[in-house]
Design an enzyme around this catalytic site. Structure first.
Site, PDB file in Angstrom:
ATOM      1  N   ARG A  99     -17.475 136.036  28.848  1.00  0.00           N
ATOM      2  CA  ARG A  99     -16.709 135.031  28.089  1.00  0.00           C
ATOM      3  C   ARG A  99     -15.252 135.470  28.163  1.00  0.00           C
ATOM      4  O   ARG A  99     -14.882 136.509  27.587  1.00  0.00           O
ATOM      5  CB  ARG A  99     -17.193 134.939  26.641  1.00  0.00           C
ATOM      6  CG  ARG A  99     -16.272 134.094  25.776  1.00  0.00           C
ATOM      7  CD  ARG A  99     -16.890 133.628  24.483  1.00  0.00           C
ATOM      8  NE  ARG A  99     -17.822 132.549  24.713  1.00  0.00           N
ATOM      9  CZ  ARG A  99     -18.287 131.733  23.763  1.00  0.00           C
ATOM     10  NH1 ARG A  99     -17.904 131.874  22.522  1.00  0.00           N
ATOM     11  NH2 ARG A  99     -19.130 130.769  24.059  1.00  0.00           N
ATOM     12  N   HIS A 126     -17.474 125.492  30.550  1.00  0.00           N
ATOM     13  CA  HIS A 126     -18.536 126.086  29.722  1.00  0.00           C
ATOM     14  C   HIS A 126     -19.886 125.604  30.273  1.00  0.00           C
ATOM     15  O   HIS A 126     -20.591 124.811  29.653  1.00  0.00           O
ATOM     16  CB  HIS A 126     -18.341 125.661  28.264  1.00  0.00           C
ATOM     17  CG  HIS A 126     -19.081 126.498  27.265  1.00  0.00           C
ATOM     18  ND1 HIS A 126     -19.911 127.544  27.628  1.00  0.00           N
ATOM     19  CD2 HIS A 126     -19.127 126.445  25.899  1.00  0.00           C
ATOM     20  CE1 HIS A 126     -20.417 128.086  26.534  1.00  0.00           C
ATOM     21  NE2 HIS A 126     -19.965 127.447  25.474  1.00  0.00           N
ATOM     22  N   GLN A 129     -23.315 125.795  28.267  1.00  0.00           N
ATOM     23  CA  GLN A 129     -23.397 124.816  27.189  1.00  0.00           C
ATOM     24  C   GLN A 129     -23.914 123.473  27.701  1.00  0.00           C
ATOM     25  O   GLN A 129     -24.810 122.870  27.120  1.00  0.00           O
ATOM     26  CB  GLN A 129     -22.007 124.632  26.552  1.00  0.00           C
ATOM     27  CG  GLN A 129     -21.980 123.581  25.461  1.00  0.00           C
ATOM     28  CD  GLN A 129     -22.823 123.972  24.257  1.00  0.00           C
ATOM     29  OE1 GLN A 129     -22.682 125.068  23.733  1.00  0.00           O
ATOM     30  NE2 GLN A 129     -23.706 123.091  23.809  1.00  0.00           N
ATOM     31  N   ASP A 221     -15.901 117.956  20.361  1.00  0.00           N
ATOM     32  CA  ASP A 221     -15.750 119.414  20.256  1.00  0.00           C
ATOM     33  C   ASP A 221     -14.483 119.671  19.443  1.00  0.00           C
ATOM     34  O   ASP A 221     -13.714 118.740  19.135  1.00  0.00           O
ATOM     35  CB  ASP A 221     -15.666 120.022  21.676  1.00  0.00           C
ATOM     36  CG  ASP A 221     -15.560 121.551  21.672  1.00  0.00           C
ATOM     37  OD1 ASP A 221     -15.901 122.175  20.652  1.00  0.00           O
ATOM     38  OD2 ASP A 221     -15.117 122.121  22.706  1.00  0.00           O
ATOM     39  N   CYS A 261     -20.993 120.931  20.627  1.00  0.00           N
ATOM     40  CA  CYS A 261     -21.442 122.247  21.097  1.00  0.00           C
ATOM     41  C   CYS A 261     -21.476 123.282  19.976  1.00  0.00           C
ATOM     42  O   CYS A 261     -22.119 124.312  20.122  1.00  0.00           O
ATOM     43  CB  CYS A 261     -20.560 122.721  22.244  1.00  0.00           C
ATOM     44  SG  CYS A 261     -18.842 122.972  21.746  1.00  0.00           S
ATOM     45  N   ARG A 289     -29.640 126.236  24.107  1.00  0.00           N
ATOM     46  CA  ARG A 289     -28.878 127.275  24.821  1.00  0.00           C
ATOM     47  C   ARG A 289     -29.838 128.371  25.281  1.00  0.00           C
ATOM     48  O   ARG A 289     -29.752 128.865  26.402  1.00  0.00           O
ATOM     49  CB  ARG A 289     -27.803 127.885  23.901  1.00  0.00           C
ATOM     50  CG  ARG A 289     -26.670 126.947  23.520  1.00  0.00           C
ATOM     51  CD  ARG A 289     -25.788 126.585  24.695  1.00  0.00           C
ATOM     52  NE  ARG A 289     -25.208 127.750  25.340  1.00  0.00           N
ATOM     53  CZ  ARG A 289     -24.096 128.364  24.928  1.00  0.00           C
ATOM     54  NH1 ARG A 289     -23.425 127.903  23.893  1.00  0.00           N
ATOM     55  NH2 ARG A 289     -23.612 129.404  25.589  1.00  0.00           N
TER      56      ARG A 289
HETATM   57  N1   CP Z   1     -21.187 126.669  21.690  1.00  0.00           N
HETATM   58  C1   CP Z   1     -20.884 127.961  21.823  1.00  0.00           C
HETATM   59  O1   CP Z   1     -20.624 128.475  22.915  1.00  0.00           O
HETATM   60  O2   CP Z   1     -20.922 128.674  20.663  1.00  0.00           O
HETATM   61  P1   CP Z   1     -20.435 130.164  20.449  1.00  0.00           P
HETATM   62  O3   CP Z   1     -18.940 130.180  20.557  1.00  0.00           O
HETATM   63  O4   CP Z   1     -20.906 130.505  19.052  1.00  0.00           O
HETATM   64  O5   CP Z   1     -21.060 131.055  21.472  1.00  0.00           O
HETATM   65  N1  NVA Z   2     -13.817 124.360  23.267  1.00  0.00           N
HETATM   66  C1  NVA Z   2     -14.280 125.401  22.385  1.00  0.00           C
HETATM   67  C2  NVA Z   2     -15.729 125.656  22.603  1.00  0.00           C
HETATM   68  C3  NVA Z   2     -16.326 126.707  21.709  1.00  0.00           C
HETATM   69  C4  NVA Z   2     -17.765 126.978  21.999  1.00  0.00           C
HETATM   70  C5  NVA Z   2     -13.463 126.659  22.639  1.00  0.00           C
HETATM   71  O1  NVA Z   2     -13.172 126.966  23.809  1.00  0.00           O
HETATM   72  O2  NVA Z   2     -13.104 127.320  21.679  1.00  0.00           O
END
Ligand code: CP
Ligand code: NVA
Length: 302
Positions: A99, A126, A129, A221, A261, A289
């Site tokens: 990440r 992502h 997701q 989102d 998400c 997920r």
């Molecule tokens: N949707 C998602 O990726 O959640 P987290 O940030 O909690 O991993």
């Molecule tokens: N768009 C959001 C998604 C979180 C899972 C972010 O990048 O923070």
């Protein structure tokens, strides 16, 4: 060796992955776990609840082991390069989930890794997701092809992956976002090309109220993603017209799905009434997920 950096990396294996995820969901604990003795390194530069827990539990379900590596606790946080980190981790583990703040760092890690790399979110995409999201749509609607999916809000990483994933699966897709918050231009071109070649609708509009008319799926989102910074006043001026509330969803089909998400910011991009309403499938998405990522790990590391 393959990676999952972009949802486009799934290519023709979309049906195979979704089928495998359904199978894994129907039989949570397999008697002869296929990833026994395998390890997955999970590097997190940003916070996570769902991604961290679902990958770790998924790896345990498959007989393997996942290591949580907070980037700040690693030498990566003290200046060791991402390429050296990739080379070192490749000597220990069978896969790396990352990440990352930046897509460039994601690519650098993948370029220097000799084990599969899975994008657990970066500033561009992502993919994990949206695989879970397709699985959720398929479960609730029985199919994905031909549906009208409308994404309302910020043209962010989730939007980028979702538009491609939905078109890959044969759905029509509309992005309703502020003019200054468009999805990525390169991925938008790819989406346009894909829609043209498959005879699907793909549209970007700034009129959310019209976009959601007769929608099968409304997805939103956070207005402010991790790593983004925006003042409260500016946020409302930019996104106020894009809040998914009861009035907006009343224009969609009565049996529409509301999707997010998570994490959600109740009162911003969605009201509690909508996210807690009977059309909301957000916790199914969160659960999926786990199943979708187990399919991904088997696909790349099995
Ligand atoms: N949707 C998602 O990726 O959640 P987290 O940030 O909690 O991993
Ligand atoms: N768009 C959001 C998604 C979180 C899972 C972010 O990048 O923070």
């Amino acid at each position: 060796m393959s990676n999952l950096i972009s949802i486009l990396d799934v290519g023709d294996d979309m049906d195979l992955l979704l089928g495998s995820a359904e199978q894994l969901k129907s039989e949570r604990h397999i008697s002869n776990p296929p990833l026994r003795d395998k390890s997955l390194a999970m590097i997190f530069e940003k916070s996570s609840t769902r991604t961290r827990v679902s990958f770790e539990v998924g790896m345990t379900d498959l007989g393997g082991h996942a290591l949580y590596l907070g980037a700040k606790d690693m030498q990566l946080g003290r200046g060791e390069t991402v390429s050296d980190t990739a080379k070192v981790l490749s000597r220990y583990v069978d896969g790396i989930m990352y990440r990352a703040f930046s897509h460039d760092m994601m690519l650098e890690l993948a370029d220097n890794s000799t084990v599969p790399v899975i994008n657990g979110l970066d500033d561009l995409e992502h993919p994990c997701q949206v695989l879970a999201d397709l699985l959720t749509i398929k479960e609730h609607k029985g199919h994905i092809a031909g549906l009208k999916v409308v994404y309302v809000g910020d043209g962010n990483n989730v939007c980028n992956s979702l538009m491609l994933a939905c078109l890959m699966a044969g759905a029509n897709f509309i992005v309703a976002c502020p003019p200054s918050r468009l999805p990525d231009p390169g991925l938008t071109k790819m989406a346009e090309g894909m829609a043209r070649s498959k005879g699907l609708t793909f549209e970007i509009t700034h009129d959310a109220q019209t976009a959601v008319i007769d929608a099968d799926v409304i997805y939103t989102d956070a207005w402010v993603s991790m790593g983004d910074d925006i003042e409260e006043d500016e946020k409302w001026a930019l996104f106020g017209d894009y809040q998914v509330n009861s009035d907006m969803v009343s224009k969609a089909k009565p049996d529409h799905l509301f999707m997010h998400c998570l994490p959600a910011h109740r009162g911003d991009e969605v009201t509690s009434e909508v996210i807690d309403g009977t059309n909301s499938v957000v916790f199914d998405q969160a659960e999926n997920r786990l199943h979708a990522q187990k399919a991904v790990m088997l696909w790349l590391m099995g």
